[in-house]
Each structure stands twice: as structure tokens, then as C-alpha cells.
Design a protein around this motif. Structure first.
Motif, short mmCIF file in Angstrom:
data_model
loop_
_atom_site.label_atom_id
_atom_site.label_comp_id
_atom_site.label_asym_id
_atom_site.label_seq_id
_atom_site.Cartn_x
_atom_site.Cartn_y
_atom_site.Cartn_z
N LEU A 165 -52.12 55.61 125.63
CA LEU A 165 -52.38 55.78 127.09
C LEU A 165 -51.04 55.65 128.20
N GLY A 166 -50.24 54.70 127.69
CA GLY A 166 -48.78 54.53 127.91
C GLY A 166 -47.98 55.80 128.00
N GLU A 167 -48.05 56.39 126.94
CA GLU A 167 -47.44 57.82 126.40
C GLU A 167 -47.96 58.76 127.50
N ILE A 168 -49.26 58.87 127.55
CA ILE A 168 -49.74 59.96 128.37
C ILE A 168 -49.35 59.65 129.96
N TYR A 169 -49.45 58.60 130.35
CA TYR A 169 -48.64 58.12 131.64
C TYR A 169 -47.32 58.60 132.00
N ARG A 170 -46.58 58.17 130.73
CA ARG A 170 -45.22 58.52 130.88
C ARG A 170 -44.85 60.17 131.25
N VAL A 171 -45.73 60.91 130.46
CA VAL A 171 -45.61 62.38 130.66
C VAL A 171 -46.17 63.24 131.72
N LEU A 172 -46.88 62.36 132.50
CA LEU A 172 -47.68 62.70 133.73
C LEU A 172 -46.56 62.50 134.89
N GLU A 173 -46.67 63.44 135.90
CA GLU A 173 -45.77 63.05 137.00
C GLU A 173 -46.26 62.21 137.91
N ASP A 174 -45.78 61.56 138.93
CA ASP A 174 -46.50 60.64 139.90
C ASP A 174 -47.80 61.54 140.43
N GLY A 175 -48.73 60.74 140.65
CA GLY A 175 -49.94 61.58 141.19
C GLY A 175 -50.71 62.21 140.14
N GLY A 176 -50.38 62.53 138.83
CA GLY A 176 -50.87 63.33 137.77
C GLY A 176 -52.20 62.76 137.49
N ARG A 177 -53.18 63.87 136.86
CA ARG A 177 -54.64 63.37 136.65
C ARG A 177 -54.81 63.29 135.12
N LEU A 178 -55.31 62.26 134.68
CA LEU A 178 -55.84 62.06 133.24
C LEU A 178 -57.38 62.07 133.27
N VAL A 179 -57.96 63.10 132.56
CA VAL A 179 -59.46 62.80 132.12
C VAL A 179 -59.49 62.65 130.71
N VAL A 180 -60.43 61.55 130.72
CA VAL A 180 -60.49 61.29 128.87
C VAL A 180 -62.28 61.69 128.80
#
Length: 87
Positions: free
Chosen positions: A68-83
Motif C-alpha cells: 500500500l505504501g508503494e501504491i501511495y508512492r506512485v499515486l499523485e496527490d489526490g489520486g484514487r485507489l480502488v481495492v
């Protein structure tokens, strides 16, 4: 069809190969990039994406917190994650 760039990451070389064959027109056009890597070490620079989605892969992650930290790292500020996880 919408415009944009899509990337797919899978730890399985076989799955990446299947997707490369199935979506070869998108790969050739540069709209789709497929990589073989674990989610804990994503091969992309910080803030590279504005959206991320994972479907039924959480139980394959060796370290969910690191992933999850890696996904957060590659997302821009305000980016969205769907799991998504199904039973």
C-alpha cells in the motif's frame, strides 16, 4: 474509447505475456505498458498515476503495508485507489 495511459503490473511473467498478446494493439500504440514486478516494488516513479486499481490480488501480497505504501508512492496527490476483493 477514452484517451489516456494504462499500466498493468503482475508478479507472474506468464500473466504479463498473456496480457501482452491479448492487448497487443494498446501496447504497440503506447497506451498500455505491462511490467512484471511485485507490488511491493513498483517500477514507476513517484506520483506517476492519478488512479490505481487492484482486483483479487491482496492475498498474494507478501507485505500488504509495504504494498500500500508503494501504491501511495506512485499515486499523485489526490489520486484514487480502488481495492476489490471477492470471495
Amino acid at each position: 474509447m477514452t484517451q489516456g495511459f494504462i499500466a498493468g503490473v503482475d508478479i507472474s511473467e506468464a500473466m504479463v505475456a498473456v496480457c501482452e498478446r491479448r492487448y497487443q494493439s494498446l501496447v504497440r500504440s503506447g497506451r498500455l505498458e505491462l511490467r512484471c514486478a511485485p507490488v511491493e516494488m513498483l517500477p514507476f516513479p513517484p506520483a506517476h498515476f492519478n488512479k490505481a486499481c487492484t482486483v483479487n490480488s491482496l492475498f498474494y501480497w507478501s507485505d500488504a503495508v509495504r504494498a500500500l505504501g508503494e501504491i501511495y508512492r506512485v499515486l499523485e496527490d489526490g489520486g484514487r485507489l480502488v481495492v476489490c476483493v471477492t470471495q
